[in-house]
Design an enzyme around this catalytic site. Structure first.
Site, PDB file in Angstrom:
ATOM      1  N   ASP A  41      34.444  -5.155 -31.010  1.00  0.00           N
ATOM      2  CA  ASP A  41      34.876  -4.083 -30.103  1.00  0.00           C
ATOM      3  C   ASP A  41      35.923  -4.609 -29.123  1.00  0.00           C
ATOM      4  O   ASP A  41      35.608  -4.936 -27.979  1.00  0.00           O
ATOM      5  CB  ASP A  41      33.639  -3.552 -29.369  1.00  0.00           C
ATOM      6  N   LYS A  75      39.116  -2.925 -28.817  1.00  0.00           N
ATOM      7  CA  LYS A  75      39.911  -1.771 -28.362  1.00  0.00           C
ATOM      8  C   LYS A  75      41.400  -2.104 -28.262  1.00  0.00           C
ATOM      9  O   LYS A  75      42.029  -1.954 -27.210  1.00  0.00           O
ATOM     10  CB  LYS A  75      39.399  -1.261 -27.015  1.00  0.00           C
ATOM     11  N   PRO A  91      52.957  -1.298 -32.434  1.00  0.00           N
ATOM     12  CA  PRO A  91      52.418  -1.327 -33.799  1.00  0.00           C
ATOM     13  C   PRO A  91      52.442  -2.695 -34.466  1.00  0.00           C
ATOM     14  O   PRO A  91      51.449  -3.099 -35.098  1.00  0.00           O
ATOM     15  CB  PRO A  91      53.310  -0.320 -34.538  1.00  0.00           C
ATOM     16  N   THR A 125      52.396  -5.713 -33.224  1.00  0.00           N
ATOM     17  CA  THR A 125      51.408  -6.621 -32.634  1.00  0.00           C
ATOM     18  C   THR A 125      50.000  -6.272 -33.096  1.00  0.00           C
ATOM     19  O   THR A 125      49.203  -7.155 -33.441  1.00  0.00           O
ATOM     20  CB  THR A 125      51.489  -6.567 -31.096  1.00  0.00           C
ATOM     21  N   THR A 158      33.227   6.299 -22.284  1.00  0.00           N
ATOM     22  CA  THR A 158      32.079   7.075 -21.790  1.00  0.00           C
ATOM     23  C   THR A 158      31.942   7.001 -20.276  1.00  0.00           C
ATOM     24  O   THR A 158      31.133   7.721 -19.688  1.00  0.00           O
ATOM     25  CB  THR A 158      30.766   6.617 -22.450  1.00  0.00           C
ATOM     26  N   GLN A 209      27.907   4.529 -16.954  1.00  0.00           N
ATOM     27  CA  GLN A 209      28.375   5.488 -17.944  1.00  0.00           C
ATOM     28  C   GLN A 209      28.036   6.904 -17.495  1.00  0.00           C
ATOM     29  O   GLN A 209      26.982   7.153 -16.924  1.00  0.00           O
ATOM     30  CB  GLN A 209      27.779   5.179 -19.316  1.00  0.00           C
ATOM     31  N   GLY A 214      22.927  -0.867 -25.699  1.00  0.00           N
ATOM     32  CA  GLY A 214      23.012  -2.157 -25.039  1.00  0.00           C
ATOM     33  C   GLY A 214      21.832  -2.427 -24.148  1.00  0.00           C
ATOM     34  O   GLY A 214      20.805  -2.942 -24.575  1.00  0.00           O
ATOM     35  N   ARG A 215      21.951  -2.042 -22.877  1.00  0.00           N
ATOM     36  CA  ARG A 215      20.991  -2.459 -21.860  1.00  0.00           C
ATOM     37  C   ARG A 215      19.566  -1.988 -22.122  1.00  0.00           C
ATOM     38  O   ARG A 215      18.621  -2.659 -21.727  1.00  0.00           O
ATOM     39  CB  ARG A 215      21.479  -1.977 -20.490  1.00  0.00           C
TER      40      ARG A 215
END
Length: 238
Positions: free
Chosen positions: A59, A61, A66, A68, A122, A193, A213-214
């Site tokens: 992940d 992001k 383009p 690169t 989120t 979030q 996750g948490r």
């Protein structure tokens, strides 16, 4: 459906990951490696997790020009990860370049990683989107616009809130992948979030994958928390 439950390894380093994974001996997980962990440990953390038999959503992001992004995706595909992502705001040319890079870099005999695009984080509220980002559409309209662009660019799906999944099914069809973070057990704090949901609600709304996750990583008993999330996600009554 357990392989569509992704556990976010939001830890600062490998030592914390090793300690966490001791709770899951014998379990083959689908895990998310984000910026913090990957930037600290580099590709070695991917090798370690693959050797343990885990699937990996890397992940990072990506959001750049383009050429690169194409080069970066070529490198990431060679790590044999299972899922990667970009920001849809990078545009169609960038997203198409991402797919080209993945195809060029994938290991021989392997399919390219699933490639998805982030629509809106989120942590983004509609007020923030309009005031700070300068998008005048409603949040749902903005997400739907990015999702349609993502599909037209040849990507497999998007990262989105569970709340947006039904609309995206209308716009992009039932095969379009929706990966939904912001998943919490009902008893948990939502933290930073804004657009969150329980595993049960995510299932009802039609998410393809959930990222947790948490609720798992911060639990007193991570394995039991994982099983609880998995049961709710799969609709198992105990």
């Amino acid at each position: 459906m357990s392989q569509s439950l992704i556990v976010a390894l939001d830890f600062p380093g490998k030592q914390d990951v090793e300690q966490f994974l001791r709770h899951f001996e014998g379990e083959e997980l689908f895990v998310k490696v984000g910026m913090e962990l990957f930037y600290k440990e580099g590709p070695a953390i991917i090798t370690y997790l693959k050797e343990k038999g885990h699937k990996i959503f890397l992940d990072l992001k990506l959001h750049d020009i383009p050429n690169t992004v194409k080069s970066a995706m070529r490198s990431l595909a060679s790590l044999d990860v299972d899922m990667v992502n970009v920001h849809a705001a990078g545009g169609s040319s960038m997203m198409k370049a991402a797919i080209e890079g993945l195809e060029e870099g994938k290991q021989e005999g392997k399919e390219r990683p699933i490639c998805i695009a982030v629509t809106q984080l989120t942590s983004t509220s509609e007020a923030m989107m309009k005031k700070e980002i300068g998008i005048e559409k409603t949040l749902e309209e903005a997400v739907a616009h990015y999702a349609k662009l993502t599909k037209e660019s040849g990507l497999d799906g998007v990262v989105c809130s569970t709340l947006e999944v039904p609309k995206l099914r209308e716009v992009c069809g039932s095969e379009f992948v929706t990966v939904t973070p912001g998943i919490r057990l009902a008893s948990d704090d939502v933290n930073d979030q804004v657009r969150v949901a329980t595993p049960k609600r995510a299932r009802e709304l039609g998410s393809s994958y959930i990222v947790v996750g948490r609720s798992i990583t911060k639990a007193e008993n991570p394995l039991e928390a994982y099983k609880t999330v998995k049961q709710q996600w799969e609709g198992v009554t105990v």
